[in-house]
Design an enzyme around this catalytic site. Structure first.
Site, PDB file in Angstrom:
ATOM      1  CB  THR A 197       8.420 -17.630 -18.931  1.00  0.00           C
ATOM      2  OG1 THR A 197       9.220 -18.852 -19.436  1.00  0.00           O
ATOM      3  CG2 THR A 197       8.459 -16.932 -20.172  1.00  0.00           C
TER       4      THR A 197
ATOM      5  CB  CYS B 151     -19.649 -10.397   4.058  1.00  0.00           C
ATOM      6  SG  CYS B 151     -21.938 -10.732   4.160  1.00  0.00           S
TER       7      CYS B 151
ATOM      8  CD  GLN C 116      -2.912  -1.121   0.160  1.00  0.00           C
ATOM      9  OE1 GLN C 116      -2.950   0.137  -0.344  1.00  0.00           O
ATOM     10  NE2 GLN C 116      -3.651  -1.970  -0.932  1.00  0.00           N
TER      11      GLN C 116
ATOM     12  CG  HIS D 197      -2.935  -5.426  -8.111  1.00  0.00           C
ATOM     13  ND1 HIS D 197      -4.469  -4.908  -7.668  1.00  0.00           N
ATOM     14  CD2 HIS D 197      -2.390  -5.639  -7.378  1.00  0.00           C
ATOM     15  CE1 HIS D 197      -4.865  -6.055  -6.851  1.00  0.00           C
ATOM     16  NE2 HIS D 197      -3.169  -6.365  -6.497  1.00  0.00           N
TER      17      HIS D 197
END
Length: 402
Positions: free
Chosen positions: A237, A325, A179, A201
């Protein structure tokens, strides 16, 4: 009206500049970087450039310290398992109660395999006690794994100081910086951090690529064995498009670092101010004076966070909840529990995580929508009466369990 995305701690939009940069490597420059011919050489050169970009963003001493992986979770597992395999005589691990599941789940598994796992506690603002940490350090500890910044609250931990303390005790130090990378400046060559994990990402690169930073001289054992890739430290790879995209993402992160810490932070602060001013019985969780510039976690008392998210989604606003949840039950997140957030608030946490793609206009729209949603849900809450919160909320369920 366009949808608003404020869940960037979960994943980020791939920057269009990155998409443009990686497209040729799907169709034109598709060679295997391990091949000796020109197809492979061109891709190999691109990977070398990407490795250099990651090195520069992290402030690492040399690009050989950068090991490409598939994700942050793989990097975390590689770091921790390497430390254990390289020091089989050491059977203890130090981590925290608020780590990401990528670390906690592995540590819980290792506890069943005979390792002793020390989980450092946090106070009501999610801060660690370094005195507790110092007491746990010993020559029995193989590795310390502490996140640089918490994914739910954004609270930043003193990992540089903790790494220094570990190094003085002869203990390897790993930080999950998934983060933090790209949001706050780093200069690893001036720290005692031995290993660091990041994930592409989370900073506008494609999914499926990560990095393990491995300080030169650190004892290491690979998790994946096979080919010679990554100097024999991570077989398989290379994900060439992901790695090249991550390299561009690191270049862009350096370019926008000041923006992240000024304008993105300003939007976050305005969002916090606007919501708290209009929604009574709500508060910010974590350390508001020492957190990531993009992260805001608000606890809305007497309602469920998931319900807030569903209604927000209906009006085109995406965020996330601090609650997990599960089938048949609803429990507050382990982070909220660890901080001792009251039961009636821990269930109602919502994390807003911004990026450079958000605008102040979007912030104002969220401020306009959230109070109405919270008020609507509180009318349905068993904890909320005609004049506000019920004095003894546990009594609200008394007839059900009588």
């Amino acid at each position: 009206m366009n949808d608003i995305y404020m869940d960037n701690n979960a994943t980020t939009q791939v920057d269009p500049e990155i998409v443009t940069a990686i497209l040729p490597y799907f169709t034109e420059q598709f060679g295997n970087p391990s091949s000796l011919h020109s197809f492979g050489n061109k891709v190999g050169f691109a990977l070398k450039k990407a490795r250099k970009s990651v090195q520069e963003l992290l402030g690492a001493e040399h690009d050989s310290e950068i090991v490409f992986t598939s994700c942050g979770s793989e990097s975390d597992s590689t770091a921790i398992m390497s430390a254990l395999k390289a020091q089989p005589e050491r059977k203890e691990i130090i981590t925290t109660v608020v780590e990401h599941p990528a670390v906690l789940t592995l540590c819980d598994y290792l506890a069943t395999e005979g390792y002793t796992v020390h989980k450092l506690t946090v106070d009501g603002k999610g801060r660690l006690d370094l005195d507790e940490y110092a007491k746990r350090l010993s020559d029995k500890v193989a590795v310390v794994s502490v996140m640089w910044a918490n994914n739910e609250t954004g609270t930043i931990f003193p990992v540089e100081k903790m790494a220094e303390m570990a190094d003085e005790a002869g203990v390897l130090f790993h930080t999950d910086a998934v983060q933090a990378v790209g949001k706050i400046p780093m200069n690893l060559q001036d720290t005692s951090i031995h290993m660091l994990s990041l994930s592409g990402h989370k900073l506008h690169a494609p999914k499926g690529v990560g990095v393990l930073y491995l300080k030169r001289g650190t004892r290491f054992r690979p998790l994946l064995r096979g080919g010679h890739q990554e100097r024999g430290r991570r077989a398989g790879t290379e994900n060439t498009t992901g790695i090249i995209g991550l390299g561009v993402a690191c270049d862009l992160a350096q370019k926008y670092m000041e923006y992240e810490n000024t304008l993105v932070s300003k939007m976050r602060d305005r969002l916090q101010e606007g919501i708290l001013a209009q929604v009574p019985h709500s508060f910010v969780t974590g350390d508001v004076n020492n957190r990531l510039p993009n992260t805001l976690n608000i606890a809305f008392e007497y309602i469920e966070g998931e319900a807030i998210l569903l209604l927000m989604n209906k009006v085109g606003i995406a965020a996330s909840s601090g609650s997990a949840c599960t089938s048949g039950s609803l429990e507050p997140s382990h982070v909220m529990k660890a901080m001792g957030i009251p039961y009636t608030a821990a269930h109602g946490t919502v994390r807003f995580s911004l990026s450079r793609y958000n605008t102040m206009e979007e912030v104002e729209r969220v401020i306009a929508e959230v109070p109405t949603i919270v008020a609507q849900l509180r009318k349905l809450s068993p904890y909320w009466g005609a004049n506000g919160p019920i004095e003894n909320p546990e009594q609200a369920f008394a007839p059900v369990y009588a």
